[in-house]
Design a protein around this motif. Structure first.
Motif, mmCIF file in Angstrom:
data_model
loop_
_atom_site.group_PDB
_atom_site.id
_atom_site.type_symbol
_atom_site.label_atom_id
_atom_site.label_comp_id
_atom_site.label_asym_id
_atom_site.label_seq_id
_atom_site.Cartn_x
_atom_site.Cartn_y
_atom_site.Cartn_z
ATOM 1 N N SER A 13 0.818 -1.205 0.000
ATOM 2 C CA SER A 13 0.000 0.000 0.000
ATOM 3 C C SER A 13 0.857 1.262 0.000
ATOM 4 N N LYS A 14 2.156 1.089 0.039
ATOM 5 C CA LYS A 14 3.052 2.233 0.093
ATOM 6 C C LYS A 14 3.938 2.257 -1.152
ATOM 7 N N VAL A 15 4.400 3.437 -1.484
ATOM 8 C CA VAL A 15 5.359 3.618 -2.557
ATOM 9 C C VAL A 15 6.712 3.872 -1.910
ATOM 10 N N PHE A 16 7.752 3.251 -2.422
ATOM 11 C CA PHE A 16 9.075 3.391 -1.851
ATOM 12 C C PHE A 16 9.978 4.183 -2.776
ATOM 13 N N THR A 17 11.007 4.775 -2.194
ATOM 14 C CA THR A 17 11.962 5.563 -2.948
ATOM 15 C C THR A 17 13.375 5.143 -2.551
ATOM 16 N N ILE A 18 14.333 5.620 -3.284
ATOM 17 C CA ILE A 18 15.729 5.278 -3.007
ATOM 18 C C ILE A 18 16.230 6.076 -1.812
ATOM 19 N N LEU A 19 17.008 5.428 -0.969
ATOM 20 C CA LEU A 19 17.645 6.081 0.170
ATOM 21 C C LEU A 19 19.116 5.678 0.148
#
Length: 63
Positions: A13-19
């Motif tokens: 349910s979440k969108v992830f990004t680069i860290l």
């Protein structure tokens, strides 16, 4: 008893990004992921959520 493996489909349910993290930190997270069987992205998200909830910001100018 049946000889079936049941896999339940789910959508995140979440969108992830680069860290960006250091190589050493990534290695530690990878080790935790392997030990727990939890995907790296979920380990990192849990760690960051925990850190934010327990964060204390100190203004060095006040000391």
């Amino acid at each position: 008893m049946t000889d079936k493996l049941t896999i339940h489909k789910f959508k995140r349910s979440k969108v992830f990004t680069i860290l960006n993290v250091t190589v050493e930190t990534k290695s530690k997270v990878d080790e935790i992921s392997k030990m727990t069987g939890v995907p790296r992205v979920d380990v990192v998200a849990s760690m960051i959520d925990f850190a934010i909830k327990h964060l204390e910001i100190v203004d060095d100018d006040d000391e």
